[in-house]
Design a protein around this motif. Structure first.
Motif, PDB file in Angstrom:
ATOM      1  N   GLY A  61      50.331  48.651  47.598  1.00  0.00           N
ATOM      2  CA  GLY A  61      50.398  49.926  46.904  1.00  0.00           C
ATOM      3  C   GLY A  61      49.820  49.943  45.513  1.00  0.00           C
ATOM      4  N   GLY A  62      48.872  49.054  45.227  1.00  0.00           N
ATOM      5  CA  GLY A  62      48.214  49.033  43.934  1.00  0.00           C
ATOM      6  C   GLY A  62      46.734  49.346  44.064  1.00  0.00           C
ATOM      7  N   GLU A  63      46.006  49.046  43.009  1.00  0.00           N
ATOM      8  CA  GLU A  63      44.592  49.401  42.927  1.00  0.00           C
ATOM      9  C   GLU A  63      43.790  48.193  42.467  1.00  0.00           C
ATOM     10  OE1 GLU A  63      41.927  52.815  40.569  1.00  0.00           O
ATOM     11  OE2 GLU A  63      44.024  52.483  40.044  1.00  0.00           O
ATOM     12  N   ILE A  64      42.692  47.891  43.185  1.00  0.00           N
ATOM     13  CA  ILE A  64      41.793  46.802  42.806  1.00  0.00           C
ATOM     14  C   ILE A  64      40.355  47.268  42.984  1.00  0.00           C
ATOM     15  CG2 ILE A  64      43.444  45.005  43.458  1.00  0.00           C
ATOM     16  CD1 ILE A  64      41.764  44.529  46.002  1.00  0.00           C
ATOM     17  N   GLY A  65      39.420  46.456  42.503  1.00  0.00           N
ATOM     18  CA  GLY A  65      38.015  46.753  42.705  1.00  0.00           C
ATOM     19  C   GLY A  65      37.663  46.766  44.187  1.00  0.00           C
ATOM     20  N   ARG A  66      36.787  47.674  44.556  1.00  0.00           N
ATOM     21  CA  ARG A  66      36.446  47.817  45.966  1.00  0.00           C
ATOM     22  C   ARG A  66      35.730  46.580  46.508  1.00  0.00           C
ATOM     23  NH1 ARG A  66      37.630  51.436  49.231  1.00  0.00           N
ATOM     24  NH2 ARG A  66      36.523  51.708  51.193  1.00  0.00           N
ATOM     25  N   ALA A  67      35.003  45.884  45.647  1.00  0.00           N
ATOM     26  CA  ALA A  67      34.333  44.661  46.098  1.00  0.00           C
ATOM     27  C   ALA A  67      35.340  43.624  46.560  1.00  0.00           C
ATOM     28  CB  ALA A  67      33.466  44.098  44.973  1.00  0.00           C
TER      29      ALA A  67
END
Length: 493
Positions: A61-67
């Motif tokens: 449920g978090g956010e990271i770089g798409r790469a």
């Protein structure tokens, strides 16, 4: 240990750094992740610090770089916030939102973030240690270049991290942009002696031509530096891989005959432009990223993309006269889609009372849909699935937004997300708005939306399957090009 069994036998951490941005670090980590997985290894990607406006929602449920999400897929894993503990999302030329372990914490200018880095390092090391404890191999991607000597004293992204955890480094350079030997030698010259020793060898990326012509240069480089060239990766045309941040180059095959034209205005803070990969690669679609300063070209469909600074991007849109172009497009019967920030622009008002994306204040939207948006402190992050309203086509995607939208337009939702309505569809059926990124990614939804936009008889197209094929093709080329024996000699002492 057999010297030809590097991918089977190596354990621990390997870091990939690049001479420049876009040298191929992200791609090489994805490729190596897939190769290690082929050999039955439990491998995970890691990027201490990333700066990108293309992001993904993780399993936790978090956010990271798409790469890093793509690299996780290559490794056969669900993306996790530990894979990218620091994500910087630029909202101006000098400032960015700082995301720590998947959660937005604060906005900072470049100087303020540089001062914060020592406080960020414990989060980086904490995430890294969890990955290292859970997996046999951790592949680390650097950011930018280790030769940025002005940032060395508080570096957590390149050699600062490598020195902290005592890991070996491979240095990759892009020969396609020219000056590859100068890039490699110049990068080494900017490093301290301990950092130079940490680099075990080189990888040259995006080579096209006869390798025999390059061999004298490779021998010269090895003699000059005392470090091996582990391999030369070919330039691979047509890979369908998520871009870390930069807009993709067009590589339209000459045998394609597009029948539907789609235009995406390139806003200063355009985000998650991977939303358009399925359109860009579809054989019957011509996708145009419209450059600033020119009128929007004629099209069947215009898509307003996501934005990290909606009010600022809307001002830019108006300064180019694109608001008038959009209204003319609608008068001529064209279709319009707004995704996330693009959806917010379509409404009557935009409110940012907390100054989350710039100076606090409000402004008028385009007024094409009866809705109002207010930015809230808590960002909404979720993976979603459901169906297109009126079509029934399956949709899978994700939401990343701070905006909360209200208004009568939402009474005609564009999507049904398992009982939760999303977005809006205007009464004339010309304008569709949604908070869901990945709207075009599922084959069924893509076909339905292309039909809605005017393309009858759209060919079936599966972006997910093409991405998997690209990862396999990339892994084939990498395993063939990189000598496991040389890697083992350098890294398996």
């Amino acid at each position: 240990m057999r010297t030809d069994g590097f991918y089977r036998d190596f354990r621990g951490t390997l870091m990939i750094q690049g001479c420049t941005s876009d040298a191929g670090k992200s791609t090489l980590v994805a490729a190596l992740g897939r190769v290690f997985r082929r050999h039955g290894r439990d491998v995970a990607p890691f990027k201490p610090q990333n700066m990108a406006l293309n992001s993904a929602v993780t399993a936790d449920g978090g956010e990271i770089g798409r790469a890093q999400a793509l690299q996780a897929q290559a490794c056969g894993l669900e993306p996790h916030t530990d894979m990218n503990p620091v994500l910087l999302k630029p909202n101006s030329d000098t400032g960015a939102q700082v995301v720590i372990q998947g959660r937005a914490r604060f906005n900072a200018d470049a100087v303020g973030y540089h001062e914060y880095k020592p406080l960020a390092l414990p989060y980086v090391l904490q995430s890294y240690q969890r990955l290292l404890a859970a997996h046999e191999v951790v592949l680390v991607e650097g950011a930018g270049s280790p030769a940025e000597v002005n940032l060395r004293d508080r570096d957590i992204a390149n050699m600062g991290f490598a020195e902290s955890v005592d890991c070996p480094v491979l240095l990759v350079a892009d020969i396609d942009r020219g000056g590859v030997f100068a890039h490699l030698l110049g990068t080494l010259a900017c490093l301290s002696s301990s950092e130079q020793q940490r680099i075990r060898g080189f990888v040259i990326n995006r080579f096209r031509g006869d390798l025999a012509l390059l061999e004298p240069g490779l021998r010269w480089l090895e003699q000059r530096t005392g470090k091996p060239v582990f391999g030369v990766l070919p330039y691979l045309q047509g890979l369908a891989l998520d871009a870390e941040d930069t807009l993709p180059h067009s590589e339209r095959p000459t045998d394609r005959s597009p029948r539907l034209k789609v235009v995406v205005p390139v806003l200063p803070r355009i985000s998650n432009h991977t939303d358009f990969d399925a359109l860009r690669l579809h054989p019957q679609v011509e996708l145009v990223f419209a450059a600033p300063g020119r009128p929007l070209p004629g099209a069947d469909l215009i898509v307003l993309p996501g934005s990290k600074s909606v009010q600022a991007d809307l001002r830019a849109l108006r300064s180019h006269g694109w608001d008038r172009d959009i209204r003319r497009h609608l008068r001529l019967g064209g279709k319009l889609i707004g995704i996330c920030g693009g959806m917010q622009m379509l409404g009557h008002t935009l409110h940012d009372p907390l100054g989350l994306e710039g100076p606090a204040g409000s402004m008028d939207g385009l007024g094409l849909l009866d809705l109002h948006t207010t930015l809230a402190a808590e960002k909404q992050l979720r993976r979603v699935s459901g169906r297109l309203a009126g079509h029934g086509a399956c949709v899978e995607g994700y939401e990343i937004h701070a905006g909360v939208s209200t208004g009568a337009a939402l009474e005609r939702p564009a999507l049904d997300l398992l009982g939760r309505p999303d977005g809006a569809l205007d009464a004339d059926g010309q304008i569709l708005a949604t908070y869901v990124h990945g709207l075009f990614d599922t084959p069924e939804a893509l076909t339905a939306l292309l039909r809605w936009a005017g393309l009858n008889g759209a060919a079936a197209f599966d972006l997910g399957a093409l991405r998997e094929q690209s990862l396999e093709r990339l892994a084939d080329a990498t395993e063939q090009a990189l000598s496991g024996t040389a890697l083992c000699r350098a890294l398996c002492d």
